[in-house]
Write a protein that holds these residues in place. Structure first.
Motif, PDB file in Angstrom:
ATOM      1  N   CYS A 571       0.869  -1.243   0.011  1.00 22.44           N
ATOM      2  CA  CYS A 571       0.068  -0.113   0.109  1.00 22.44           C
ATOM      3  C   CYS A 571       0.912   1.218  -0.034  1.00 22.44           C
ATOM      4  O   CYS A 571       0.559   2.450  -0.618  1.00 22.44           O
ATOM      5  N   GLU A 578      -4.073   2.403   3.422  1.00 25.54           N
ATOM      6  CA  GLU A 578      -4.211   1.166   3.955  1.00 25.54           C
ATOM      7  C   GLU A 578      -5.822   0.835   4.517  1.00 25.54           C
ATOM      8  O   GLU A 578      -6.277   1.621   4.845  1.00 25.54           O
TER       9      GLU A 578
ATOM     10  N   MET B 170      -6.631  -2.320  -4.682  1.00 27.89           N
ATOM     11  CA  MET B 170      -6.042  -2.184  -3.244  1.00 27.89           C
ATOM     12  C   MET B 170      -6.566  -1.047  -2.431  1.00 27.89           C
ATOM     13  O   MET B 170      -6.643  -1.384  -1.428  1.00 27.89           O
TER      14      MET B 170
END
Lengths: 875, 300
Positions: A571, A578, B170
């Motif tokens: 990340c 995150e 992500m």
């Protein structure tokens, strides 16, 4: 920090560490070379070689270039006055010290040679002739080595020229001479006689009597090859002219190599060559070197010319090339020595071929010893004449049957010993072939010793495979001849199960872990190898998905969502926040409980946090609950006040405290420095008599109760006023007080607390509590105080019983020098000192306060010291 | 309508076989990965060989240049991933985390991390900036060889032989796996990041919507055979480009899925191709030959 340190403490390191090698670093092809290793350096650290690819020899003038004298042209200096000195120069003057050292060119010191040489070492000196190096002549001519025998004879007293044996008188010697064997022609006796008489006459008169002589030397008769055809013992005239060339028949005067050539027979000798001879106009001396030799004789009647012609004709007749002469005599035959016969078992080992030590040697390895290990027991017995033992083969079946009996009795039959002793015949039946995965796989037979049981086991296995378990038992028992009880059968079942698990064929137990390599693993080497299409392998696709994909209905059916958590670092690198809560795995500081006595004293509890930690750590052990007491006693506001400075202190400095031993050391040092011993001792002891204070406050003697009741209150007020003091006050017992049974006290304290209502209001109330406490447990208290005092007394009396570090001797002495055994007098004395004349009870309180302040100062001092010490440590 | 491209430059790489050809970030240079274990850096516009990077122990299968063109990441069938220094030509790091040959590798946007896919079915994240030698993260979702990887600012798109396309997001912390039903030989994304283009082994190229996973379009006409054909999207996202086993290069209109152009490279399959990031240039590799396609400039 602390944990890391302690971890490193456990590691012992030797040597200097190498530079850390980075894993990802691509190792350089050149090997690591340290700079100093690359230069040859003499013992003074100067470089030895210079220039010319650093192979140049510095000749002792190392590193002069670059220095002022290295470049400066030397000015002319007349050596006229120093001629004598110059002549005295020796090679050593131009040598370095290293040259004269052990490994130099001219070593100065004596040393043993690595190998012994019997011969005297030739002196190797510098040859100062025109040709450098070892003298050539010396190399050409080498002294004949004396044989060992000659040397030995010499040692025994033999000299050259005399014979071996005991000394003889002259007459004896004569006799010996007579008997001497003579090879060749015997001298006529008359002649011999004459000779003898002559010699005898001359000598007899002188050496007549007991003079002893060494025997005559034995003259070795060396047989020489006879290379002429003269008679035995006859030597003709030498064919060599005196001038050194062969003449006459055998030599050709014209071709002679000698400088001296005789032109006319016996008349002229002309000398070729320079710087020697007769001048051009001088008359020849006739026959200067005239001697008799063959050249003076005519061998034939007639002239010389005739002879030459004849010779030529002769030459032509024989098949000889022109310019060559046929050898008159055959070449001496070179003695021919046949090579030694090779031993029959000789195997040639070419020198070039190196034999690895791992090669198989054909020769059987011999046992060390005398080869008796090569014999079998029987052979040895036979050699010794023993009667051979009866055959042992019968034993094996016996034991087997025994085992089977035993196993029957015990219902236990896995026996590894018998299996090992099985003979080859049975080995092939040692495995059951099981048809598993289409192949016959041998399965170990665990119950070979009991064939019936083995049969049952096999049946069990079969049944297990087929899956019919229920009817197995009944059928089994019916078929089997031997009846087994229910219990036995159950036992056997369990056994079989275990055996089946144990001796499962490898394909079964490992089969699910490994697969056969369908193709050789070439992929890594050759990416071009064909790979089978794996579209049949749909990954983890569900049938619905497959269906959907077939009809092209991509979307929600074919899509699958799963949680995926990128690593924190990923990340970070992707600049993506995150997800979710940060659950950083904190490094757990290991709660190490060290049971060293130092840990009790060292981690002294000056701040509350560490104290509470200590409390939890050693709850119920030897820590004193003073602080707790204080906490309870103290009002809440005070607490908050207290905590602040503590926290700041924690932040500013590492809260490592001095150990008691260190304190003692410091104190003793101080003692030495300031000679005012008296007061110092008082101070030091004062440090450790907080227990006494405690005692005096809480467990005071019954007589002082009334007075002491007040003291704590004043004390606490004092604390309230100066909250920093709390720190100091909460220190646990240390040093000499370490062995006082505080548990006892604590338990008692707690006990009393429980009884009294737990109030933490004000000090006044506390005092009332105290009062009630005292009233309630006056008896108990008395006991305990007594005990404590006793203990204290014991302490001073029996230093052997003291735990913890040994008190320095000087201190100990001083302690012993104290007027009373217990510590009270210290206070008294202090009181006396501080307030000259006052009542003991009053002065107590006063003195206490004062000492407190003093202590504070002191503690500050210590702190500063500690800090400095820490700095040092950090470095 | 796209201008007709033509062969501008043909480079003989002398690398036995060129496994992959890749433009660098700004499209001024290109990398060729050879079966001769070397990577060559070219200026394709003037056929200039700039540097050769040797150090792999086996065929180089993929390479990528960093965003600042200072480093090259390459992967090889020697199971290693190597980070190269462009100017010195020396390997800076060598990552040996994969259990089998590494088929594809990509840098992330800032070139701080390399993502590599391997025959061992894993995708590994390598921290390029630090000295860390182990992969930072390993994705073990795939059940077969990873054939290609695409990395965006917050996503990693992997295609695998197990017929799945996996998108790791992500930001969301989710992995979307789409079952395609055919072996995916290559996956690329459109420049707007809304669609992905998958070369499938059934002689089609499929355009998928990223968010829903729905099939938007299918392009066909080329021949796949058993080659791991690559595809690309042109700089305007208007056309889909793919090589073919027949030696041609197909241009399809993204919307109409009609073949607009067919470039003939040669007889040999055009396995690797790379489109210029901003201009209308295309690099194709077939065997030992790399061809730069583009619109020839008019010369006055």
């Amino acid at each position: 920090m602390s944990s890391d340190e302690s971890d490193e403490e456990n590691v012992i390191r030797y040597g200097t560490p190498l530079d850390p090698f980075e894993e990802d670093e691509v190792p350089s092809k050149r090997k690591f070379q340290q700079q100093p290793d690359q230069y040859a350096v003499d013992e003074h650290g100067r470089r030895r070689f210079h220039g010319a690819f650093t192979g140049g020899f510095s000749a002792g003038y190392g590193n002069t270039v670059g220095t002022p004298e290295g470049w400066a042209p030397s000015s002319f200096k007349s050596s006229r006055s120093e001629k004598a000195q110059i002549s005295n120069q020796r090679p050593e003057d131009f040598m370095d010290e290293e040259d004269r050292s052990e490994y130099g060119i001219a070593p100065r010191n004596l040393q043993t040679k690595s190998e012994f040489s019997g011969q005297k070492r030739t002196h190797q000196g510098f040859h100062d002739g025109p040709i450098p190096g070892e003298p050539v002549l010396g190399q050409l001519l080498r002294a004949v080595h004396e044989t060992a025998a000659v040397k030995m004879l010499r040692k025994m007293g033999w000299k050259e020229g005399q014979g071996v044996g005991g000394r003889l008188t002259r007459s004896d010697k004569k006799r010996a001479k007579d008997q001497h064997k003579v090879y060749g022609c015997y001298m006529p006796p008359e002649m011999r006689q004459e000779n003898k008489e002559e010699s005898e006459e001359s000598t007899d008169s002188e050496f007549e009597y007991e003079t002893l002589f060494a025997p005559d030397d034995y003259e070795p008769y060396i047989l020489q090859r006879k290379n002429d055809r003269f008679g035995l013992g006859y030597k003709g005239l030498s064919r060599h002219s005196v001038l050194g060339n062969l003449v006459g028949e055998y030599g050709d005067a014209g071709n002679s190599r000698s400088h001296l050539v005789m032109k006319e027979k016996g008349k002229k000798v002309s000398i070729r060559g320079q710087a020697f001879g007769v001048g051009a106009f001088e008359a020849d001396d006739d026959d200067v070197y005239a001697t008799h030799d063959m050249s003076h004789y005519d061998f034939e009647i007639g002239g010389a010319t005739e002879k030459t012609e004849k010779k030529k004709a002769q030459d032509k007749s024989s098949n000889v090339l022109e310019g060559f002469v046929k050898a008159s005599k055959p070449l001496p035959s070179i003695p021919n020595y046949p090579p030694p016969a090779l031993p029959r078992d000789f195997v040639p080992a070419p020198a070039g071929v190196r034999r690895s030590r791992f090669d198989v040697t054909e020769a059987p390895q011999r046992d060390q010893g005398l080869g008796r290990h090569e014999l079998t027991a029987e052979a040895r017995g036979a050699l010794l004449g023993e009667t051979p033992l009866p055959e042992t083969k019968e034993h094996i079946p016996e034991t087997q049957t025994q085992e089977t009996n035993l196993s029957k009795i015990l219902g236990k039959s896995i026996d590894f010993v018998t299996q090992n002793t099985l003979k080859d015949k049975e080995k092939d039946t040692d495995f059951i072939s099981i048809k598993d995965t289409g192949k016959d796989i041998n399965v170990f037979k665990p119950f070979v010793s009991d064939p019936k049981k083995q049969a049952r086991y096999e049946q069990y296995l079969k049944d297990k495979e087929s899956g019919k378990e229920s009817d197995r038992i009944t059928g089994d028992t019916e078929r089997e001849g031997d009846r087994l009880s229910e219990w036995e059968r159950n036992r056997e079942m369990i056994e079989f199960e275990q055996a089946a698990k144990l001796y499962r064929p490898l394909s079964g137990i490992m089969g699910d872990r490994f697969t056969h390599a369908s193709e050789p693993d070439e992929g890594a080497l050759n990416p071009l190898t064909a790979v089978a299409k794996s579209s049949i392998n749909y990954g983890l696709a569900t049938p619905e998905q497959i269906e959907a994909a077939k009809i092209g209905a991509y979307g929600t059916i074919t899509r699958k969502e799963t949680k995926w958590r990128p690593e924190a670092l990923v990340c970070k690198r992707f600049n993506v926040p995150e997800i979710g809560e940060r659950s950083e795995p904190k490094k757990d500081v290991k709660s190490k409980i060290s049971y060293s006595i130092f840990s009790y004293m060292e981690s002294s509890v000056h701040d509350k946090e560490s104290f509470t930690k200590e409390q939890s750590k050693f709850s119920g052990s030897k820590s004193l609950n003073v602080d707790k007491q204080n906490k309870i006693d103290k009002p809440v506001e005070v607490k908050t006040q207290v905590t602040k400075p503590v926290s700041t202190e924690m932040n500013t400095g590492p809260n490592k405290r001095m150990t008691v031993a260190e304190l003692f050391m410091k104190e003793s040092e101080k003692d030495l420095q300031t000679k005012n011993k008296e007061t110092e001792v008082v101070q030091t002891i004062e440090k450790f008599d907080r227990m006494d204070l405690y005692k005096s406050i809480f467990l005071s003697d019954s007589e002082n109760e009334e007075i002491n009741e007040e003291t704590p209150s004043t004390d606490y007020k004092d604390f309230i006023d100066k909250p920093k003091n709390v720190e100091r006050n909460t220190s646990p017992p240390r040093g000499i007080f370490a062995n006082i049974d505080f548990d006892e006290l604590n338990s008692w304290k707690r006990h009393s607390e429980n009884k009294t209502s737990n109030t933490n209001d004000k000090s006044d109330q506390k005092t009332t509590d105290e009062l009630s406490k005292i009233n309630d447990n006056s008896k108990e208290k008395l006991d305990t105080t007594d005990r404590v005092q006793k203990l204290g007394a014991d302490d001073s009396i029996l230093p052997e019983a003291v735990y913890g570090p040994k008190i320095p001797e000087n201190l100990q002495k001083r302690l012993e020098e104290m007027p009373e055994n217990n510590f009270k007098p210290v206070f008294r004395r202090k009181d006396e000192r501080d307030l000259d004349e006052s009542s003991s009870s009053d002065s107590w309180v006063e003195a206490k306060v004062k000492t407190k302040k003093e202590k504070k100062k002191k503690s500050k001092k210590h702190k500063s010291k500690k800090k400095s010490k820490h700095k040092k440590k950090d470095r | 309508m796209v201008e007709q491209l033509s062969n501008i430059v043909t480079i003989k790489c002398k690398q036995q076989v060129v496994r992959a050809v890749r433009f660098n970030v700004d499209g001024s240079y290109c990398l060729t990965c050879g079966a001769d274990k070397k990577i060559k850096l070219w200026n394709p516009h003037n056929q200039l060989l700039l540097k050769t990077y040797g150090g792999h122990a086996n065929e180089v299968l993929d390479a990528a240049g960093s965003c600042d063109s200072s480093h090259i990441i390459s992967c090889s069938s020697d199971k290693s991933v190597i980070l190269w220094d462009v100017t010195t030509g020396q390997p800076v790091r060598r990552y040996r985390g994969h259990a089998s040959s590494v088929t594809c590798v990509k840098f992330n946007e800032e070139s701080t991390m390399a993502v590599s896919g391997s025959v061992d079915n894993t995708v590994s994240f390598w921290d390029v900036v630090s000295r860390r030698q182990e992969p930072v993260q390993i994705l073990k979702d795939a059940k077969d060889t990873i054939t290609s990887i695409q990395v965006t600012d917050h996503e990693v798109l992997t295609s695998s032989v197990d017929c799945h396309m996996r998108l790791y997001d992500m930001r969301v912390g989710k992995m979307f796996s789409d079952y395609i039903g055919h072996i995916i030989t290559y996956a690329s994304m459109t420049h707007d990041g809304q669609c992905y283009v998958l070369s499938c082994a059934d002689n089609t190229i499929k355009l998928f919507d990223k968010d829903s996973g729905e099939l938007l379009n299918t392009f066909s006409g080329h021949e796949c055979k058993d080659f791991l054909l690559e595809n690309s999207v042109n700089e305007k996202d208007s056309h889909i480009i793919s090589g073919s086993a027949t030696g041609e290069i197909f241009y399809w209109d993204l919307v109409s899925s009609s073949c607009t152009q067919k470039l003939v490279h040669g007889k040999r399959p055009v396995v690797s191709l790379s489109h210029h990031p901003t201009d209308n240039y295309l690099l194709t590799a077939s065997e030992d030959e790399v061809v730069l396609w583009g619109v020839p400039k008019m010369e006055e």
